[in-house]
Write a protein that holds these residues in place. Structure first.
Motif, PDB file in Angstrom:
ATOM      1  N   GLU A 124     136.885  16.905 -24.970  1.00 55.60           N
ATOM      2  CA  GLU A 124     138.448  17.135 -25.542  1.00 55.60           C
ATOM      3  C   GLU A 124     138.578  15.876 -26.603  1.00 55.60           C
ATOM      4  N   GLU A 125     139.654  15.788 -27.107  1.00 56.04           N
ATOM      5  CA  GLU A 125     139.671  14.541 -28.247  1.00 56.04           C
ATOM      6  C   GLU A 125     139.296  13.159 -27.445  1.00 56.04           C
ATOM      7  N   GLN A 126     138.573  12.515 -28.123  1.00 54.51           N
ATOM      8  CA  GLN A 126     138.158  11.039 -27.416  1.00 54.51           C
ATOM      9  C   GLN A 126     137.599  11.142 -26.115  1.00 54.51           C
ATOM     10  N   THR A 127     137.344  12.243 -25.495  1.00 60.00           N
ATOM     11  CA  THR A 127     136.883  12.280 -24.256  1.00 60.00           C
ATOM     12  C   THR A 127     135.496  13.068 -23.888  1.00 60.00           C
ATOM     13  N   LYS A 144     127.589   3.226 -15.011  1.00 59.18           N
ATOM     14  CA  LYS A 144     127.507   2.277 -16.047  1.00 59.18           C
ATOM     15  C   LYS A 144     126.993   2.572 -17.187  1.00 59.18           C
ATOM     16  N   PHE A 145     125.833   3.306 -17.026  1.00 61.43           N
ATOM     17  CA  PHE A 145     124.929   3.838 -18.149  1.00 61.43           C
ATOM     18  C   PHE A 145     125.575   4.910 -18.904  1.00 61.43           C
ATOM     19  N   LEU A 146     126.635   5.745 -18.114  1.00 63.67           N
ATOM     20  CA  LEU A 146     127.564   6.835 -18.941  1.00 63.67           C
ATOM     21  C   LEU A 146     128.728   5.986 -19.726  1.00 63.67           C
ATOM     22  N   ASN A 147     129.267   4.769 -19.309  1.00 63.22           N
ATOM     23  CA  ASN A 147     130.098   4.050 -19.838  1.00 63.22           C
ATOM     24  C   ASN A 147     129.618   3.626 -21.148  1.00 63.22           C
ATOM     25  N   GLY A 148     128.643   3.157 -21.256  1.00 60.68           N
ATOM     26  CA  GLY A 148     127.768   2.608 -22.465  1.00 60.68           C
ATOM     27  C   GLY A 148     127.570   3.854 -23.517  1.00 60.68           C
ATOM     28  N   LYS A 149     127.287   4.907 -22.827  1.00 62.72           N
ATOM     29  CA  LYS A 149     126.909   5.987 -23.701  1.00 62.72           C
ATOM     30  C   LYS A 149     128.225   6.646 -24.491  1.00 62.72           C
ATOM     31  N   VAL A 150     129.318   6.585 -23.602  1.00 57.73           N
ATOM     32  CA  VAL A 150     130.472   7.050 -24.124  1.00 57.73           C
ATOM     33  C   VAL A 150     131.120   5.915 -24.938  1.00 57.73           C
ATOM     34  N   SER A 151     130.961   4.636 -24.897  1.00 57.96           N
ATOM     35  CA  SER A 151     131.368   3.637 -26.032  1.00 57.96           C
ATOM     36  C   SER A 151     130.776   3.918 -27.304  1.00 57.96           C
ATOM     37  N   GLY A 199     132.101   6.844 -29.209  1.00 55.29           N
ATOM     38  CA  GLY A 199     133.537   6.835 -29.734  1.00 55.29           C
ATOM     39  C   GLY A 199     134.367   7.271 -29.066  1.00 55.29           C
ATOM     40  N   ASP A 200     134.133   7.824 -27.755  1.00 53.06           N
ATOM     41  CA  ASP A 200     135.062   8.455 -26.968  1.00 53.06           C
ATOM     42  C   ASP A 200     135.643   7.255 -26.328  1.00 53.06           C
ATOM     43  N   GLN A 201     137.029   7.537 -25.422  1.00 58.14           N
ATOM     44  CA  GLN A 201     137.700   6.328 -24.937  1.00 58.14           C
ATOM     45  C   GLN A 201     137.959   6.723 -23.489  1.00 58.14           C
ATOM     46  N   VAL A 222     136.842  30.025  -5.387  1.00 60.54           N
ATOM     47  CA  VAL A 222     137.493  29.045  -6.432  1.00 60.54           C
ATOM     48  C   VAL A 222     136.982  27.707  -6.195  1.00 60.54           C
ATOM     49  N   MET A 223     137.181  26.660  -6.825  1.00 57.94           N
ATOM     50  CA  MET A 223     136.981  25.351  -6.857  1.00 57.94           C
ATOM     51  C   MET A 223     138.385  24.829  -6.606  1.00 57.94           C
ATOM     52  N   ASP A 224     138.847  23.841  -5.645  1.00 55.53           N
ATOM     53  CA  ASP A 224     140.068  23.121  -5.513  1.00 55.53           C
ATOM     54  C   ASP A 224     139.624  21.934  -5.701  1.00 55.53           C
ATOM     55  N   ASP A 225     139.853  21.240  -6.776  1.00 61.58           N
ATOM     56  CA  ASP A 225     139.571  19.929  -7.244  1.00 61.58           C
ATOM     57  C   ASP A 225     140.916  18.855  -7.594  1.00 61.58           C
ATOM     58  N   TYR A 226     140.554  17.691  -7.429  1.00 56.66           N
ATOM     59  CA  TYR A 226     141.387  16.568  -8.193  1.00 56.66           C
ATOM     60  C   TYR A 226     140.500  16.321  -9.553  1.00 56.66           C
ATOM     61  N   LEU A 227     141.427  16.256 -10.348  1.00 63.27           N
ATOM     62  CA  LEU A 227     141.043  15.934 -11.922  1.00 63.27           C
ATOM     63  C   LEU A 227     141.131  14.334 -11.727  1.00 63.27           C
ATOM     64  N   MET A 228     139.992  13.599 -12.304  1.00 57.70           N
ATOM     65  CA  MET A 228     139.951  12.131 -12.213  1.00 57.70           C
ATOM     66  C   MET A 228     139.636  11.627 -13.705  1.00 57.70           C
ATOM     67  N   GLU A 229     139.870  10.568 -13.981  1.00 57.30           N
ATOM     68  CA  GLU A 229     139.560   9.891 -15.275  1.00 57.30           C
ATOM     69  C   GLU A 229     139.345   8.387 -15.016  1.00 57.30           C
ATOM     70  N   PHE A 230     138.449   7.924 -16.137  1.00 54.18           N
ATOM     71  CA  PHE A 230     138.214   6.616 -16.296  1.00 54.18           C
ATOM     72  C   PHE A 230     138.549   6.275 -17.736  1.00 54.18           C
ATOM     73  N   LEU A 231     139.264   5.050 -18.042  1.00 55.09           N
ATOM     74  CA  LEU A 231     139.675   4.659 -19.335  1.00 55.09           C
ATOM     75  C   LEU A 231     138.863   3.732 -19.823  1.00 55.09           C
ATOM     76  N   ILE A 232     137.992   3.882 -20.867  1.00 52.33           N
ATOM     77  CA  ILE A 232     136.998   2.915 -21.516  1.00 52.33           C
ATOM     78  C   ILE A 232     137.956   1.952 -22.427  1.00 52.33           C
ATOM     79  N   HIS A 233     137.794   0.660 -22.177  1.00 48.30           N
ATOM     80  CA  HIS A 233     138.613  -0.411 -22.940  1.00 48.30           C
ATOM     81  C   HIS A 233     137.583  -1.013 -23.812  1.00 48.30           C
ATOM     82  N   LYS A 234     138.021  -1.020 -24.874  1.00 56.02           N
ATOM     83  CA  LYS A 234     137.147  -1.631 -26.013  1.00 56.02           C
ATOM     84  C   LYS A 234     137.465  -2.967 -26.431  1.00 56.02           C
TER      85      LYS A 234
END
Length: 167
Positions: free
Chosen positions: A81-84, A107-114, A117-119, A155-167
């Motif tokens: 998604e946009e910046q995601t 932690k590796f993923l956080n670095g790759k995301v940064s 350009g995704d946030q 069906v999949m009955d899920d929680y949607l979770m997020e982590f915000l990258i602070h630049k």
């Protein structure tokens, strides 16, 4: 721990690691029929191959540098998604849990995301999966819920979770 970029040659290994980790992670949550259905759809050679041919979708194998064994894998997609970035998959075989591999992979993923350009990182986790506690311990928060029809009467009955990258 070492993270190694996966190629199409790694598809059988990804499939094996998925089966081994799912048997442990979902035994008390999903029926055997649903696990078989999901594994056959989500981890088919064609499905994983299409991911690997997508420039924004990446798989990395999680290897224990001490003994050379593969302990799991991570699969994610930049610009989902946009910046995601979406973390589609992170699985460890049962015997490797609690050794810090999951934390290091995130932690590796956080670095790759940064770098890309995704946030924000998003993921879905089954409402009955204790992995939610792990994600929360790493700074992820629940921002919603969803029930997703995956075909086959399941069906999949899920929680949607997020982590915000602070630049």
């Amino acid at each position: 721990m070492k993270l190694i970029k996966a190629t199409e040659n790694d598809i059988p290994l990804i499939q094996d690691l998925a089966r081994r980790s799912w048997g442990n992670a979902y035994a008390d949550i999903l029926s055997g029929e649903q696990m078989d259905y999901m594994l056959s759809k989500m981890y088919s050679e064609a499905e994983i191959g299409s991911h690997l041919r997508n420039a924004d979708y990446h798989y990395y194998m999680i290897q224990d540098e001490n003994n050379g064994s593969y302990e799991g894998f991570i699969g994610y997609q930049h610009h989902y998604e946009e910046q995601t970035t979406k973390l589609h998959r992170i699985y460890l075989v049962p015997e490797s849990k609690g050794k810090g591999f999951g934390k290091q992979a995130l932690k590796f993923l956080n670095g790759k995301v940064s770098e890309n350009g995704d946030q924000r990182i998003i993921l879905t986790v089954n409402k009955h999966n204790t992995a939610r506690n792990f994600y929360e311990s790493q700074g992820y928060t629940v921002y919603g819920e969803g029930v997703f029809d995956i075909g086959g009467g399941f069906v999949m009955d899920d929680y949607l979770m997020e982590f915000l990258i602070h630049k």
